[in-house]
Scaffold this active site. Structure first.
Site, PDB file in Angstrom:
ATOM      1  N   GLN A  17      -4.168  -5.199   6.706  1.00  0.00           N
ATOM      2  CA  GLN A  17      -5.154  -6.142   6.167  1.00  0.00           C
ATOM      3  C   GLN A  17      -5.069  -7.507   6.834  1.00  0.00           C
ATOM      4  O   GLN A  17      -5.911  -8.363   6.582  1.00  0.00           O
ATOM      5  CB  GLN A  17      -4.945  -6.311   4.643  1.00  0.00           C
TER       6      GLN A  17
ATOM      7  N   LYS B  93      -9.850  -1.142  10.450  1.00  0.00           N
ATOM      8  CA  LYS B  93      -9.872  -2.340   9.606  1.00  0.00           C
ATOM      9  C   LYS B  93     -10.043  -3.605  10.437  1.00  0.00           C
ATOM     10  O   LYS B  93      -9.961  -4.714   9.930  1.00  0.00           O
ATOM     11  CB  LYS B  93      -8.601  -2.402   8.762  1.00  0.00           C
TER      12      LYS B  93
ATOM     13  N   CYS C 143      -4.819   2.484  -3.717  1.00  0.00           N
ATOM     14  CA  CYS C 143      -3.601   2.991  -3.045  1.00  0.00           C
ATOM     15  C   CYS C 143      -2.452   2.000  -3.144  1.00  0.00           C
ATOM     16  O   CYS C 143      -1.660   1.867  -2.186  1.00  0.00           O
ATOM     17  CB  CYS C 143      -3.870   3.335  -1.580  1.00  0.00           C
TER      18      CYS C 143
ATOM     19  N   HIS D  22       0.872  -1.176   0.000  1.00  0.00           N
ATOM     20  CA  HIS D  22       0.000   0.000   0.000  1.00  0.00           C
ATOM     21  C   HIS D  22       0.914   1.232   0.000  1.00  0.00           C
ATOM     22  O   HIS D  22       2.035   1.175   0.531  1.00  0.00           O
ATOM     23  CB  HIS D  22      -0.830  -0.047   1.279  1.00  0.00           C
TER      24      HIS D  22
ATOM     25  N   ASP E 175       3.461  -4.209   7.595  1.00  0.00           N
ATOM     26  CA  ASP E 175       2.166  -3.541   7.511  1.00  0.00           C
ATOM     27  C   ASP E 175       1.076  -4.597   7.700  1.00  0.00           C
ATOM     28  O   ASP E 175       0.809  -5.389   6.802  1.00  0.00           O
ATOM     29  CB  ASP E 175       2.050  -2.857   6.142  1.00  0.00           C
TER      30      ASP E 175
HETATM   31  N1  PLP Z   1      -1.802  -0.715   4.503  1.00  0.00           N
HETATM   32  C1  PLP Z   1      -2.738  -1.440   3.906  1.00  0.00           C
HETATM   33  C2  PLP Z   1      -2.398  -2.815   3.423  1.00  0.00           C
HETATM   34  C3  PLP Z   1      -4.007  -0.918   3.723  1.00  0.00           C
HETATM   35  O1  PLP Z   1      -4.952  -1.642   3.117  1.00  0.00           O
HETATM   36  C4  PLP Z   1      -4.288   0.390   4.186  1.00  0.00           C
HETATM   37  C5  PLP Z   1      -5.609   1.008   3.960  1.00  0.00           C
HETATM   38  O2  PLP Z   1      -6.312   0.690   3.038  1.00  0.00           O
HETATM   39  C6  PLP Z   1      -3.277   1.093   4.820  1.00  0.00           C
HETATM   40  C7  PLP Z   1      -2.043   0.521   4.969  1.00  0.00           C
HETATM   41  C8  PLP Z   1      -3.500   2.491   5.332  1.00  0.00           C
HETATM   42  O3  PLP Z   1      -4.335   2.447   6.430  1.00  0.00           O
HETATM   43  P1  PLP Z   1      -4.838   3.809   7.111  1.00  0.00           P
HETATM   44  O4  PLP Z   1      -5.382   4.650   6.012  1.00  0.00           O
HETATM   45  O5  PLP Z   1      -5.862   3.352   8.092  1.00  0.00           O
HETATM   46  O6  PLP Z   1      -3.648   4.425   7.761  1.00  0.00           O
END
Ligand code: PLP
Length: 501
Positions: A294, A317, A455, A214, A291
């Site tokens: 998900q 999430k 993203c 992401h 990260d």
């Molecule tokens: N990492 C992953 C894999 C995501 O799917 C997302 C959000 O869609 C994020 C990071 C970013 O999360 P946040 O916008 O809650 O900081």
């Protein structure tokens, strides 16, 4: 047109270095027309209210696919093919209907249809226990934390620190000091990049970032790399969406300082072998930022077993409120990191001559935190802990396998990301259908999916794409949800098929 990541319209066909040769890629339209069916949203969504028939938009509602593929008005809609593949029986210990009863939003209608929420990758719905915990904080328990000797401050502090304890338990660390509250995954990665990165990266150092990341586990590294004159090196993908482990081994070297890895891709669903990749990185003295945005809602996570140096997730999430998230960091790393923001709560003593800082985690938590958010996070993690998580994970795995099988029956559907063991993130293209228009058509049936670049532009670019549709599952989704999606896709496909004569 060039995007901020450097990919323009032409990049859809030119393979980036981390991509691979395409075979039979579906052509992507250059423009993304807003379907007329979405026009009613211009007035703003009407949360919590049952949808009323909207006379103003009723006339345009059927224009669900782009005009080029829309059927003549006289053509009757083709009946959706009834899905036939039976699901495997759900694992014992997981009662999806009982869980569904806890999520009020699952029982509302959208566009006159029962909501089918398949946008869990963007955010999950909240059980009433979370809604109540947030409401209770504001209604009866409002107070700041860690300050003041009064009863409500003590109570709020207790809830706050129990939230930290719940996050530590979720991630498998016995040390609450390793849990830093942040706004979400994005802020967690920025914290590590700005604090750890600024004091540990130098000229020519390398940060390996998987091509499945992401943007939030890439752009913060780009920012600090530019400042420290370090270098970003992408770990390429294989055609099924796995990370290329041979390439990873080749990329690791004495200059590698950091490896940025997703624990579950939000666009491909891939679950990389994080423990093995972390062990390899450690051989080179590199740190690993995982990260988990998900991952955490789909399967149990154990940062100790992974040996992750840093691990981040977002509350929203995992059935908790927006605006609250967690950064795990190994104690010795967090203790060595300088504060990245200054202010209240993070100090020990302040003077014009010298300021000293509080111990971790507070040193990295400047200012008043999202107290109601932590109350909601605590409730969400307690809710999850009360479920049989192994059974929930097994249920989701079965549902994902079923959904992949059913999507394969839709003519012209191409699934992006088929790595073994993937989570229920189902990204796809439908031949002849623009992704945005297709998402609009599904919305008219009450089915919420996401369309766009998710993203994760480099991940899509590896497949020669700029946009796709994504249906993402959570533990409260059902075989009926999948069947509704598949029937709607078949309907769209049948309507857009050329008619004889
Ligand atoms: N990492 C992953 C894999 C995501 O799917 C997302 C959000 O869609 C994020 C990071 C970013 O999360 P946040 O916008 O809650 O900081």
């Amino acid at each position: 047109m060039t995007t901020p990541d450097g990919f323009g319209a032409d990049a859809a066909t030119a393979q980036p270095p981390w991509g691979f040769p395409q075979s039979g890629a579906l052509p992507m339209p250059e423009t993304l027309p807003l379907p007329a069916a979405l026009a009613h949203l211009a007035g703003g969504p009407r949360y919590w209210l049952p949808e009323q028939p909207d006379q103003a938009t009723a006339a345009v509602a059927p224009a669900a696919v782009s005009p080029a593929t829309a059927p003549p008005a006289v053509t009757p809609p083709t009946a959706p093919t009834a899905p036939t593949a039976p699901p495997t029986s759900p694992p014992s210990g997981f009662d999806v209907e009982a869980v569904r009863r806890d999520f009020p939003q699952l029982h509302r209608e959208v566009n006159g249809r029962p909501l089918v929420w398949l946008d869990n990758g963007a955010t999950t719905l909240k059980p009433r226990q979370v809604v109540e915990a947030v409401g209770e904080h504001y209604a009866m328990g409002s107070s700041n934390v860690h300050r003041g000797a009064h009863t409500l401050a003590k109570q709020a502090t207790q809830v706050y620190e129990e939230g930290r304890q719940a996050a530590a338990e979720l991630l498998g660390t016995p040390d609450q000091g390793e849990i830093v509250f942040v706004r979400g995954t994005t802020e967690a990665v920025n914290l590590v990049a700005q604090s750890w990165g600024r004091s540990n990266l130098g000229v020519g150092d390398e940060i390996l970032v998987s091509a499945a990341e992401h943007h939030s586990n890439l752009v913060p590294w780009q920012l600090i790399a530019a400042e420290r004159r370090a270098r970003i090196r992408p770990i390429p993908l294989l055609p099924d969406g796995q990370l290329d482990q041979d390439a990873y081994r080749d990329l690791l070297g004495s200059r590698t300082r950091m490896v940025a890895l997703t624990h579950a891709s939000n666009v491909l669903g891939t679950v990389p072998p994080v423990a093995e990749m972390t062990a390899l990185a450690h051989r080179y003295g590199a740190k690993v930022m995982v990260d988990g945005a998900q991952a955490v809602s789909h399967f149990p996570v154990d940062v100790t077993a992974l040996d992750a140096d840093f691990y981040a997730f977002s509350g929203h999430k995992i059935f908790a409120p927006t605006g609250i998230g967690v950064l795990f960091g190994k104690r010795e790393l967090l203790e060595a990191m300088p504060p990245w923001q200054g202010g209240g709560n993070m100090i020990d003593s302040v003077g014009f001559e010298e300021t000293t800082y509080a111990p971790i985690p507070h040193r990295l938590e400047a200012g008043t935190g999202h107290i109601a958010g932590v109350a909601g996070l605590r409730a969400a993690l307690q809710y999850l802990a009360a479920l049989d998580r192994e059974a929930a994970t097994a249920y989701e795995e079965q549902l994902t396998a079923y959904a992949m099988g059913m999507l394969a029956t839709v003519p012209g559907l191409r699934l992006i990301g088929t790595a073994p063991g993937k989570i229920g993130v189902l990204t796809f293209l439908l031949a002849g259908a623009d992704p945005m228009a297709l998402a609009g058509a599904l919305d008219q049936q009450g089915i919420a999916v996401r369309a766009g670049h998710h993203c994760a532009q480099p991940a899509l670019a590896a497949f020669g794409l700029q946009a796709a549709v994504r249906a993402s599952l959570a533990l409260y989704n059902t075989v009926e949800d999948v069947n509704t999606l598949v029937a709607a896709l078949q309907d769209v496909q049948a309507r857009s098929a050329p008619t004889a004569g």
